[in-house]
Write a protein that holds these residues in place. Sequence first.
Motif, PDB file in Angstrom:
ATOM      1  N   ILE A 344      55.439 -34.377  41.056  1.00  0.00           N
ATOM      2  CA  ILE A 344      54.206 -33.547  40.853  1.00  0.00           C
ATOM      3  C   ILE A 344      53.347 -33.233  41.917  1.00  0.00           C
ATOM      4  O   ILE A 344      52.595 -32.295  41.980  1.00  0.00           O
ATOM      5  CB  ILE A 344      53.542 -34.522  39.636  1.00  0.00           C
ATOM      6  CG1 ILE A 344      52.283 -33.806  39.300  1.00  0.00           C
ATOM      7  CG2 ILE A 344      53.214 -35.717  40.312  1.00  0.00           C
ATOM      8  CD1 ILE A 344      51.768 -34.557  37.833  1.00  0.00           C
ATOM      9  N   HIS A 345      53.030 -34.086  42.839  1.00  0.00           N
ATOM     10  CA  HIS A 345      52.114 -34.038  43.923  1.00  0.00           C
ATOM     11  C   HIS A 345      52.402 -32.877  44.858  1.00  0.00           C
ATOM     12  O   HIS A 345      51.647 -31.942  45.213  1.00  0.00           O
ATOM     13  CB  HIS A 345      52.018 -35.335  44.887  1.00  0.00           C
ATOM     14  CG  HIS A 345      51.432 -36.340  43.729  1.00  0.00           C
ATOM     15  ND1 HIS A 345      50.121 -36.257  43.239  1.00  0.00           N
ATOM     16  CD2 HIS A 345      51.885 -37.393  43.656  1.00  0.00           C
ATOM     17  CE1 HIS A 345      50.117 -37.501  42.384  1.00  0.00           C
ATOM     18  NE2 HIS A 345      51.124 -38.186  42.430  1.00  0.00           N
ATOM     19  N   PHE A 346      53.659 -32.694  45.156  1.00  0.00           N
ATOM     20  CA  PHE A 346      54.382 -31.754  46.004  1.00  0.00           C
ATOM     21  C   PHE A 346      54.402 -30.468  45.286  1.00  0.00           C
ATOM     22  O   PHE A 346      53.867 -29.413  45.794  1.00  0.00           O
ATOM     23  CB  PHE A 346      55.897 -32.259  46.237  1.00  0.00           C
ATOM     24  CG  PHE A 346      56.756 -31.485  47.444  1.00  0.00           C
ATOM     25  CD1 PHE A 346      56.519 -31.749  48.671  1.00  0.00           C
ATOM     26  CD2 PHE A 346      57.205 -30.132  46.976  1.00  0.00           C
ATOM     27  CE1 PHE A 346      57.163 -30.958  49.611  1.00  0.00           C
ATOM     28  CE2 PHE A 346      57.950 -29.246  48.110  1.00  0.00           C
ATOM     29  CZ  PHE A 346      57.768 -29.934  49.160  1.00  0.00           C
ATOM     30  N   ALA A 347      54.787 -30.364  44.124  1.00  0.00           N
ATOM     31  CA  ALA A 347      54.385 -29.252  43.143  1.00  0.00           C
ATOM     32  C   ALA A 347      52.903 -28.662  43.191  1.00  0.00           C
ATOM     33  O   ALA A 347      52.959 -27.546  43.374  1.00  0.00           O
ATOM     34  CB  ALA A 347      55.139 -29.335  41.901  1.00  0.00           C
ATOM     35  N   ASN A 348      52.092 -29.570  43.077  1.00  0.00           N
ATOM     36  CA  ASN A 348      50.597 -29.187  43.046  1.00  0.00           C
ATOM     37  C   ASN A 348      50.078 -28.493  44.266  1.00  0.00           C
ATOM     38  O   ASN A 348      49.484 -27.687  44.221  1.00  0.00           O
ATOM     39  CB  ASN A 348      49.861 -30.347  42.576  1.00  0.00           C
ATOM     40  CG  ASN A 348      49.859 -30.768  41.056  1.00  0.00           C
ATOM     41  OD1 ASN A 348      50.236 -29.745  40.322  1.00  0.00           O
ATOM     42  ND2 ASN A 348      49.666 -31.947  40.449  1.00  0.00           N
ATOM     43  N   ALA A 349      50.754 -29.235  45.366  1.00  0.00           N
ATOM     44  CA  ALA A 349      50.290 -28.667  46.843  1.00  0.00           C
ATOM     45  C   ALA A 349      50.642 -27.262  46.819  1.00  0.00           C
ATOM     46  O   ALA A 349      50.248 -26.333  47.355  1.00  0.00           O
ATOM     47  CB  ALA A 349      50.731 -29.577  47.728  1.00  0.00           C
ATOM     48  N   GLU A 350      52.120 -27.223  46.560  1.00  0.00           N
ATOM     49  CA  GLU A 350      52.899 -25.823  46.662  1.00  0.00           C
ATOM     50  C   GLU A 350      52.230 -24.886  45.848  1.00  0.00           C
ATOM     51  O   GLU A 350      51.992 -23.653  46.534  1.00  0.00           O
ATOM     52  CB  GLU A 350      54.295 -26.060  46.268  1.00  0.00           C
ATOM     53  CG  GLU A 350      55.218 -24.676  46.857  1.00  0.00           C
ATOM     54  CD  GLU A 350      56.629 -25.158  46.478  1.00  0.00           C
ATOM     55  OE1 GLU A 350      57.028 -26.223  46.009  1.00  0.00           O
ATOM     56  OE2 GLU A 350      57.620 -24.105  46.776  1.00  0.00           O
ATOM     57  N   THR A 351      51.842 -25.152  44.707  1.00  0.00           N
ATOM     58  CA  THR A 351      51.599 -24.274  43.677  1.00  0.00           C
ATOM     59  C   THR A 351      49.794 -23.843  44.145  1.00  0.00           C
ATOM     60  O   THR A 351      49.507 -22.422  44.355  1.00  0.00           O
ATOM     61  CB  THR A 351      50.924 -24.821  42.475  1.00  0.00           C
ATOM     62  OG1 THR A 351      52.261 -25.187  42.111  1.00  0.00           O
ATOM     63  CG2 THR A 351      50.549 -23.636  41.297  1.00  0.00           C
ATOM     64  N   PHE A 352      49.243 -24.815  44.776  1.00  0.00           N
ATOM     65  CA  PHE A 352      47.810 -24.486  45.331  1.00  0.00           C
ATOM     66  C   PHE A 352      47.850 -23.574  46.525  1.00  0.00           C
ATOM     67  O   PHE A 352      47.092 -22.520  46.354  1.00  0.00           O
ATOM     68  CB  PHE A 352      47.123 -25.870  45.668  1.00  0.00           C
ATOM     69  CG  PHE A 352      45.678 -25.433  46.326  1.00  0.00           C
ATOM     70  CD1 PHE A 352      44.500 -25.292  45.691  1.00  0.00           C
ATOM     71  CD2 PHE A 352      45.574 -25.252  47.603  1.00  0.00           C
ATOM     72  CE1 PHE A 352      43.571 -25.030  46.410  1.00  0.00           C
ATOM     73  CE2 PHE A 352      44.656 -25.203  48.395  1.00  0.00           C
ATOM     74  CZ  PHE A 352      43.500 -24.889  47.835  1.00  0.00           C
ATOM     75  N   LEU A 353      48.983 -23.831  47.379  1.00  0.00           N
ATOM     76  CA  LEU A 353      48.949 -22.800  48.653  1.00  0.00           C
ATOM     77  C   LEU A 353      49.346 -21.529  48.293  1.00  0.00           C
ATOM     78  O   LEU A 353      48.700 -20.452  48.642  1.00  0.00           O
ATOM     79  CB  LEU A 353      49.620 -23.380  49.539  1.00  0.00           C
ATOM     80  CG  LEU A 353      49.100 -24.590  50.408  1.00  0.00           C
ATOM     81  CD1 LEU A 353      50.257 -25.386  51.328  1.00  0.00           C
ATOM     82  CD2 LEU A 353      48.179 -24.099  51.318  1.00  0.00           C
ATOM     83  N   PHE A 354      50.303 -21.492  47.399  1.00  0.00           N
ATOM     84  CA  PHE A 354      50.634 -19.978  46.876  1.00  0.00           C
ATOM     85  C   PHE A 354      49.638 -19.250  46.308  1.00  0.00           C
ATOM     86  O   PHE A 354      49.271 -18.183  46.582  1.00  0.00           O
ATOM     87  CB  PHE A 354      52.067 -20.325  46.067  1.00  0.00           C
ATOM     88  CG  PHE A 354      52.657 -18.848  45.608  1.00  0.00           C
ATOM     89  CD1 PHE A 354      53.540 -18.264  46.535  1.00  0.00           C
ATOM     90  CD2 PHE A 354      52.069 -18.339  44.409  1.00  0.00           C
ATOM     91  CE1 PHE A 354      54.281 -17.065  46.181  1.00  0.00           C
ATOM     92  CE2 PHE A 354      52.868 -17.035  43.972  1.00  0.00           C
ATOM     93  CZ  PHE A 354      53.716 -16.380  44.961  1.00  0.00           C
ATOM     94  N   VAL A 355      49.120 -19.936  45.169  1.00  0.00           N
ATOM     95  CA  VAL A 355      48.210 -19.232  44.262  1.00  0.00           C
ATOM     96  C   VAL A 355      46.919 -18.743  45.410  1.00  0.00           C
ATOM     97  O   VAL A 355      46.391 -17.478  45.157  1.00  0.00           O
ATOM     98  CB  VAL A 355      47.421 -20.031  43.412  1.00  0.00           C
ATOM     99  CG1 VAL A 355      46.090 -19.765  42.803  1.00  0.00           C
ATOM    100  CG2 VAL A 355      48.511 -20.398  42.185  1.00  0.00           C
ATOM    101  N   THR A 356      46.439 -19.543  46.022  1.00  0.00           N
ATOM    102  CA  THR A 356      45.228 -19.245  46.998  1.00  0.00           C
ATOM    103  C   THR A 356      45.473 -18.318  47.905  1.00  0.00           C
ATOM    104  O   THR A 356      44.665 -17.189  48.290  1.00  0.00           O
ATOM    105  CB  THR A 356      44.572 -20.445  47.626  1.00  0.00           C
ATOM    106  OG1 THR A 356      45.533 -20.973  48.189  1.00  0.00           O
ATOM    107  CG2 THR A 356      43.839 -21.369  46.686  1.00  0.00           C
ATOM    108  N   ARG A 357      46.625 -18.340  48.622  1.00  0.00           N
ATOM    109  CA  ARG A 357      47.028 -17.476  49.752  1.00  0.00           C
ATOM    110  C   ARG A 357      47.214 -15.986  49.121  1.00  0.00           C
ATOM    111  O   ARG A 357      46.981 -15.217  49.768  1.00  0.00           O
ATOM    112  CB  ARG A 357      48.270 -17.902  50.563  1.00  0.00           C
ATOM    113  CG  ARG A 357      47.440 -19.319  51.431  1.00  0.00           C
ATOM    114  CD  ARG A 357      48.617 -19.831  52.277  1.00  0.00           C
ATOM    115  NE  ARG A 357      47.952 -20.597  53.115  1.00  0.00           N
ATOM    116  CZ  ARG A 357      48.427 -21.235  54.454  1.00  0.00           C
ATOM    117  NH1 ARG A 357      49.514 -20.808  54.955  1.00  0.00           N
ATOM    118  NH2 ARG A 357      47.961 -21.965  55.333  1.00  0.00           N
TER     119      ARG A 357
END
Length: 407
Positions: A344-357
Amino acid sequence: MIDLIGRQNNVGFTYYGENLKASRKLLHAALNPRTRCQWAPLLEKETSTVLRHLLNSPHDWERHVKMHVASVVVRFTYGTNVTEEYVHLAEEISTHTGLALQPGWIVDSFPLLAVLPAWLPGMHFKKWAKIAKSKFRQCTEEPYLATRAAVLNETARSSFVADNLKSVLANSSSNDESILMHAAGSVYGAATDTVRRRVRQCQYRSDIRLQTVALLRSFILLMTVHQNVQEKAYNEIASVVGHGRLPVLEDQSSLPYIEALIKEMHRFNPVINLVPHSPTQDDEYDGYHIPRKAWVMCNVWSMTHDSDIYSDVDVFNPERHLHEATKDPRDFTFGFGRRSCPGIHFANAETFLFVTRVLALFKVMPIVDANGVERVPLLSYKATFTSQPMPFACQFCVRDPRLVELL
Ligand code: HEM
């Protein structure tokens, strides 16, 4: 059938017991938020790479998203570069798993058939299972053994396998090594595009594939359709991060609208709508008797569309999550209890970076047809276990050429 094709050691398919506890312990140790500083640089580097690919060939965006997620997972797990062949093999394995999970295999009704010779009439399933098992072994063993060899000759990059292998080899336990190899194989499964899961015997089993990809594709669709939401998200990024750099994980706590957007992506269309669990012993709930081994399907979609919890459930509205009292849908969408998602934490971080970038660099827009009319895609998803958007077209227009220089 699922045992015949060798899936029993994959974490999602492992019965509750000592091996499962040991696998989950390894995964938690590597994926918990305290280890974020170890994988954050990898996620940041890989999201810059996918932005470059989106710039160079935007029409191929679905493939770029898939390869991005695959690359992140292979780097994290084995410290190596992903290849198209590996992704192809993993997809073949996913298909095999899906077929093996379908009802109707005679060996599921009469397990003793599994010990009869393959040349007997009606035993063709054993030949198919043998091929499926050998491909699964290839996919699990080859990357593991390559990293193992690199560890032994001291050329291995830091990774989930390399970092754990040093202590496993010091203890020289073959069971520990097998647990590590299969835990590693399960991590790749957690990052690909279809979910095949099934409750069987005393627990649920799962083979999770590219769930992150499904979520990121859904994000692109939602942004194409909801331009107003995209503008609000972009404005927040521009005001907090500015135009001189790409967002980084440290920005997360300063971007509440983005956090709300990601929560709403999970709520509006959960990646896994039905999460199966099964009791290890007879149970009683709310006056209902639940026999041991019964399949209990947790209906995640109905939880995230429960009007007692959320208002206007069919409206895509990130704002609802700006109120602290609103239930975080990720409490449902990553599963429940001791089998809940360790990524979950890995997926949330990956999603955050993809979305914002992606939002910092591009405006994601509907395509325009020959008559100059915008073709806004329908918000529709396939009725598969992992909820993927139906195919749709969009365009990526560069917003900020200054950021292109930074890639
Ligand atoms: C958006 C991305 C993801 C979603 C929505 C998701 C969701 C889930 C769900 C619903 C389950 C089943 C939980 C249950 O049965 O209660 C699960 C299991 C699992 N997930 Fe994830 N997941 C995601 C990404 C990841 C990632 C990135 C990893 C690893 C790096 C991962 C690793 C696993 C593993 C190993 C299991 C099996 C756990 C077990 O059976 O004990 N997942 N995930």
